[in-house]
Design a protein around this motif. Structure first.
Motif, mmCIF file in Angstrom:
data_model
loop_
_atom_site.group_PDB
_atom_site.id
_atom_site.type_symbol
_atom_site.label_atom_id
_atom_site.label_comp_id
_atom_site.label_asym_id
_atom_site.label_seq_id
_atom_site.Cartn_x
_atom_site.Cartn_y
_atom_site.Cartn_z
ATOM 1 N N UNK A 257 0.895 -1.220 -0.062
ATOM 2 C CA UNK A 257 -0.080 0.081 -0.012
ATOM 3 C C UNK A 257 0.631 1.205 0.038
ATOM 4 N N UNK A 258 0.870 2.164 -1.025
ATOM 5 C CA UNK A 258 1.587 3.263 -1.242
ATOM 6 C C UNK A 258 0.710 4.483 -0.977
ATOM 7 N N UNK A 259 1.338 5.527 -0.197
ATOM 8 C CA UNK A 259 0.580 6.681 0.150
ATOM 9 C C UNK A 259 1.432 7.682 -0.391
ATOM 10 N N UNK A 260 0.735 8.920 -1.174
ATOM 11 C CA UNK A 260 1.548 10.230 -1.570
ATOM 12 C C UNK A 260 1.077 11.264 -0.454
ATOM 13 N N UNK A 261 1.802 11.837 -0.111
ATOM 14 C CA UNK A 261 1.037 12.807 1.233
ATOM 15 C C UNK A 261 1.652 14.254 1.129
ATOM 16 N N UNK A 262 0.871 15.113 0.724
ATOM 17 C CA UNK A 262 1.411 16.853 0.341
ATOM 18 C C UNK A 262 0.691 17.460 1.752
ATOM 19 N N UNK A 263 1.786 18.135 2.468
ATOM 20 C CA UNK A 263 1.450 18.689 3.771
ATOM 21 C C UNK A 263 2.105 20.143 3.841
ATOM 22 N N UNK A 264 1.317 21.024 4.536
ATOM 23 C CA UNK A 264 2.263 22.294 4.925
ATOM 24 C C UNK A 264 1.389 22.530 6.401
ATOM 25 N N UNK A 265 1.663 23.637 7.129
ATOM 26 C CA UNK A 265 1.306 24.021 8.458
ATOM 27 C C UNK A 265 -0.147 24.016 8.710
ATOM 28 N N UNK A 266 -1.134 23.903 7.606
ATOM 29 C CA UNK A 266 -2.640 23.880 7.508
ATOM 30 C C UNK A 266 -3.228 22.735 7.652
ATOM 31 N N UNK B 195 -3.164 18.324 5.283
ATOM 32 C CA UNK B 195 -2.423 17.867 4.402
ATOM 33 C C UNK B 195 -3.289 17.263 3.378
ATOM 34 N N UNK B 196 -3.118 16.453 2.427
ATOM 35 C CA UNK B 196 -3.924 15.804 1.453
ATOM 36 C C UNK B 196 -3.139 14.479 1.134
ATOM 37 N N UNK B 197 -4.011 13.550 0.798
ATOM 38 C CA UNK B 197 -3.298 12.202 0.607
ATOM 39 C C UNK B 197 -4.108 11.438 -0.303
ATOM 40 N N UNK B 198 -2.994 10.523 -1.187
ATOM 41 C CA UNK B 198 -3.666 9.818 -2.313
ATOM 42 C C UNK B 198 -3.047 8.458 -2.023
ATOM 43 N N UNK B 199 -3.615 7.238 -2.479
ATOM 44 C CA UNK B 199 -3.280 6.052 -2.219
ATOM 45 C C UNK B 199 -3.316 5.131 -3.486
ATOM 46 N N UNK B 200 -2.412 4.029 -3.435
ATOM 47 C CA UNK B 200 -2.084 3.120 -4.379
ATOM 48 C C UNK B 200 -1.787 1.811 -3.806
ATOM 49 N N UNK B 201 -2.532 0.695 -4.419
ATOM 50 C CA UNK B 201 -2.065 -0.577 -4.042
ATOM 51 C C UNK B 201 -1.963 -1.613 -5.244
ATOM 52 N N UNK B 202 -1.517 -2.449 -4.894
ATOM 53 C CA UNK B 202 -1.096 -3.581 -6.162
ATOM 54 C C UNK B 202 -1.261 -4.874 -5.679
#
Length: 997
Positions: A362-371, A373-380
């Motif tokens: 299970x792979x997760x990409x996380x974009x975050x700042x002090x306010x 975060x946003x998260x997207x997920x990939x599985x194989x």
């Protein structure tokens, strides 16, 4: 590693029923736990969709929580974390949830736990606030310690729930909680309490009362606008609603205006609270900038400006779906995010820093700042082909048509696909194609193509197949196509459509206008399908409108195929709105406008009507009519409007007419101002007088803005004493001014002046008003009234008389009375009396007290000397003892008696008792006076009564004692009849025994 595109599905989708990694459906959210909460637990939510079902762990400030630790406060309920008996020193921090199954692990967003509280206000007494009438006041709220920072504030006056209404004069800051009154008047006197409320923990607390004492001042002075509430530099989040505060003190009450210094005000702004609040809804990045509030009144202006910065939580530049891919497939996931400040990007695999490999997880990409975060997920995943959830279906196809039979097995890696018809293996040809995704396409279908079709799927994990069938039907054909039509707006029309089709299939007719399907249910007011046979698709259009013109298509559709025929409907109607209305040239009293021709809607335009409105009216008025459109310049129209007012903003619009009616008006032209000119209207209602010694007060009714006729508008005042020859002149530059005070200590009192006023602007002067006779201010009264006599009427009231002054020199009297021996915080009392009175009554006095009373006259110039004080002494107060009342019924009366009221040493002796005999529910009745402790009252037969007894003294009446008298008419009648029977019986005995018994 596994890979996927964020756009369409270019892989063999894996159904969750056969197994999938965790996907979050609920994640923890920031939580504030009230310290006084009766519920001794906190629940942090976490739920993931997974097959097999996920197991859960929780992370607290970067460390995994040991659920089995001794004396642990933590437990799991499903995936939720339950914190029992929360403790501020142990459980404040950030929490995240880790969900896992055999396909991998994913970690949720983190959420905080904080403890909320709102302490009580300080118990210290609040000092009184003394303010002169006309000045501004600030009452400090001083909210107690609290968390979170957000509080809301209200103020009450004297008692709950009398909330102070907020208006142009009164304002409560939702930042500090302070109460601001721009101009204090006598009605503001009272005790004020601040209410602080915390929405997060649903708690409110009250402050101790703050007394506000307005001090009378004559005359009331005026003050320029002065900001006391100024919004600071502010940072807002995209999508947030924010409020900027500004409020000013001043007399007259200032008007508050807002503007954005570096651009136009956002379209989403609202000005509320009589101008004190600028509210911005759904803030966007472009709303950032410098904002200014301006406060102004007739005495001056004040300004304040500060910056609004806008920041944003991370968002994906391209929309990213949570994605599942087969092992061995190629994959590229774009993790580019926007945000302010710029987001940091990181990757996780199974909840830990990423280690890219071919191994599934299970792979997760996380974009975050002090306010945030946003998260997207990939599985194989990987699995052998299966048709369990997507078997090959039975398909229908029309002769000469096209059909696609889908083959969508679940498999990873991607399988090899092949097809057979009955027992024949199929290959690509000019008519048969096997697509990249495995689907089978057949063109120019014939009856010979009917049969059983089997799809075979195979990969390195195994093989599977699924069989469906194909049935060929007759094609659908249009037999009656719609014809072009030409109708007038408001008429009814019909469009024909009929078709033949395979008798084994149902047919449906679908109508569309310019490619948009017509919803016959939603638009039943205009469109209707008559019930006249399954093969007839006629469309009726009722009350045709211009919007109904266009290309209509009739589609005859079966389950297998469809066919379409089209026609054009022309609708003639009133003209459309002209466009491009603008001003060509202008003078002081006329403007020429130009416009472009609008749609004639297939009927020639016969005339144009020009309308206008000025800045002072919302009503459009007809200006002129261009009856020959050819004279209006063909495609462009030109018209003139005279008789306008100089230096006035005007808008114009144009309406076209043809033989079928009058159309909608054009959009208004941009506002344009006529040229300036001399004023022609003089100020009216010139009058004045009054004021203090040495003043000449001149007043007038200002000229309406419509008649300014130019910039730099103001007034010139000319005045002179009646017998003088030379006029004096004064310029007043405020166009809204209505009053001028000329001060000259040498002016004799009550001197007659001749006064006239005229207007001026940048072009020159207008005419003078009619000349008015105005008198300078009177002298203050020179004599003191003489008090004739006075006396106390009771323990709380007194009356006194005086010799009145000459009524021509005064406007009224001021009576002042005070106690020589009084409490430190007790003030003198003042009462105003009309000029034509010679006595007054004083109420609210304290019992058994010495008072001094003095009186003085006043007029517009001020107060005269006070009289010699009169001394009086109020009566002692009546006894506080309540009479205890009893009753005794007799034959025709009721006896009322009461205990003797014994006054205390400081109370007045009782001189008599007052007895009120009234009907129940009535306030008046018959009053009796007596010096005894009882009284006989007649019984009445018309209802229930109340008897009230009061002790009367020289100081007034004491408290009331009362008793109810309940009267029933029927028993009394029976008693009287019984008595009559007894008397008759006794009389008969006397007759029978005349010598006695």
């Amino acid at each position: 590693m596994c890979g996927a595109s964020t756009q369409g599905e270019d892989f063999y989708e894996v159904d969750e029923a056969a197994g999938s990694g965790p996907v979050f459906e609920e994640q923890p959210v920031n939580t504030i736990y009230p310290e006084e909460s009766p519920e001794a637990k906190i629940t942090m939510t976490c739920r993931a969709r997974a097959n097999p079902p996920a197991t859960y762990k929780w992370i607290f400030d970067g460390e995994e929580i040991d659920m089995n630790a001794q004396k642990s406060h933590y437990s799991l309920a499903g995936g939720n974390l339950v914190i029992s008996y929360p403790h501020k020193g142990k459980h404040v921090g950030r929490y995240s949830c880790l969900a896992s199954n055999k396909y991998g692990s994913v970690i949720s967003r983190s959420a905080s736990v904080q403890f909320g509280y709102l302490d009580f206000f300080s118990s210290e007494e609040r000092e009184s606030v003394y303010v002169k009438e006309g000045q501004g006041a600030v009452l400090l709220c001083a909210p107690p310690p609290h968390y979170p920072a957000e509080l809301s504030f209200r103020w009450i006056l004297n008692e709950f729930p009398t909330f102070i209404p907020l208006d142009k004069r009164r304002f409560v800051s939702q930042i500090t909680g302070n109460l601001y009154i721009s101009k204090v008047d006598a009605s503001d006197s009272g005790n004020y309490s601040c209410i602080a409320s915390s929405p997060a923990i649903s708690k409110s607390v009250f402050s101790n009362y703050i007394p506000l004492v307005p001090l009378a001042e004559r005359p009331i002075r005026k003050y320029p606008a002065d900001f006391k509430v100024k919004f600071p530099d502010t940072t807002a989040m995209v999508g947030q609603n924010i409020t900027l505060e500004c409020f000013a003190l001043g007399n007259p009450v200032p008007e508050i205006r807002w503007k954005k210094l570096d651009g136009p005000m956002p379209a989403n702004h609202e000005v509320r609270m009589a101008g004190a609040h600028l509210h911005l809804n759904n803030v966007q990045i472009e709303d950032a900038g410098a904002y200014q509030c301006e406060a102004l009144n007739s005495k001056g202006k004040d300004y304040h400006s500060a910056r609004l910065s806008v920041e944003a939580v991370p968002e994906w530049v391209e929309y990213i779906n949570n994605t599942e891919k087969g092992l061995g497939s190629e994959h590229a996931m774009s993790c580019e995010a926007s945000g302010k400040p710029k987001p940091h990007i990181r990757w996780l695999k199974n909840g830990k820093p990423v280690n890219f490999s071919k191994k599934c997880g299970m792979y997760q990409c996380i974009a975050e700042n002090r306010h945030g975060s946003s998260m997207a997920m990939l599985s194989c995943v990987s699995c052998a082909p299966t048709f369990e959830h997507s078997p090959v279906k039975r398909e229908l196809a029309a002769r000469n048509g096209r059909v696609v039979i889908e083959c969508r097995p679940r498999a990873a890696p991607k399988p090899t696909i092949s097809w057979s018809k009955d027992t024949e293996l199929l290959h690509n040809s000019t008519r048969v194609f096997i697509w990249e995704d495995g689907s089978l396409e057949i063109l120019n279908v014939t009856r010979a193509d009917e049969g059983r079709y089997t799809c075979f799927a195979e990969n390195d994990r195994g093989k599977a197949n699924s069989t469906g069938s194909l049935l060929v039907t007759d094609a659908t054909k249009i037999t009656l196509a719609p014809a072009n039509g030409d109708v007038k707006e408001g008429e009814d029309t019909a469009l024909q459509c009929a078709a033949s089709h395979d008798p084994s299939l149902d047919i449906t007719f679908i109508w569309a206008l310019e490619g948009q399907v017509i919803d016959l249910h939603k638009d039943s007011l205009h469109y209707e399908r008559p019930l006249n046979g399954s093969s007839n698709g006629e469309l009726l259009i009722r009350n045709v409108q211009l919007k109904h013109a266009g290309n209509y298509s009739c589609t005859a559709e079966t389950l297998v195929d469809n066919v379409t025929a089209s026609a054009y409907l022309l609708v003639r109607g009133a003209p459309g709105a002209p466009g491009g209305v603008r001003v060509l040239n202008k003078t002081e009293k006329s403007i020429t406008v130009q416009w472009s021709k609008g749609a004639d809607n297939h009927s020639p335009i016969t005339k144009y009507t020009i309308q206008f409105r000025d800045a002072y009216s919302k009503v459009w008025k007809n200006a002129s009519t261009c009856k020959n459109p050819c004279d209006c310049g063909g495609e462009l129209g030109v018209g003139n409007r005279g008789g306008l007012f100089p230096w006035t903003d005007y808008e114009f619009r144009v309406i076209a007419t043809n033989t079928l009616g009058t159309g909608e008006p054009s959009s208004p032209s941009p506002k344009d101002k006529t040229l300036d000119s001399f004023p022609v209207v003089a100020p009216s209602n010139v009058t004045g007088g009054g004021g203090t010694n040495g003043e000449l007060i001149i007043t007038w009714k200002p000229v309406e803005p419509l008649y300014y006729y130019g910039p730099n508008f103001g007034y010139i005042l000319a005045f002179k004493q009646k017998l003088e020859q030379v006029w004096r002149y004064v310029t007043v530059s405020d166009p809204q001014a209505r009053r001028y005070v000329h001060k000259d200590s040498s002016i004799p009192a009550k001197t007659e002046f001749q006064v006239k006023v005229k207007a001026f602007n940048s072009k020159g002067d207008g005419p003078y008003s009619t000349t008015a006779a105005i008198y300078s201010a009177d002298d203050t009264p020179s004599k003191a009234p003489q008090i004739v006599s006075g006396k106390a009427l009771s323990s709380s009231t007194a009356i006194f008389w005086w010799s009145p002054l000459n009524q021509s020199t005064i406007d009224g009297y001021e009576v002042r009375f005070w106690r020589p021996q009084r409490d430190p915080d007790e003030r003198d009392h003042k009462v105003g009396v009309s000029y034509n009175e010679n006595h007054t009554r004083l109420d609210g006095l304290k019992p058994d007290s010495h008072y001094y009373i003095e009186i003085r006259g006043y007029n517009s110039a001020g107060y005269g000397p006070p009289s010699d004080p009169l001394q009086i002494h109020t009566k002692r107060s009546p006894p506080k003892q309540v009479p205890r009342v009893t009753k005794k019924y007799n034959r025709q009366t009721v006896s009322i008696s009461w205990e003797c009221v014994k006054p205390q040493e400081n109370e007045a002796p009782v001189d008599e008792y007052r007895v009120l005999y009234r009907k129940q529910g009535h306030s008046s009745g018959k009053l009796y006076n007596t010096k005894t402790l009882f009284i006989e009252l007649p019984l009445r037969s018309d209802g229930n009564y109340v008897v009230e007894v009061r002790a009367h003294t020289e100081g007034g009446e004491g408290p009331v004692g009362q008793i109810e008298i309940q009267i029933s008419p029927s028993p009394c009648v029976v008693c009287n009849q019984g008595q009559f029977l007894i008397n008759m019986f006794w009389y008969q005995l006397v007759l029978n025994f005349p010598h006695g018994l």
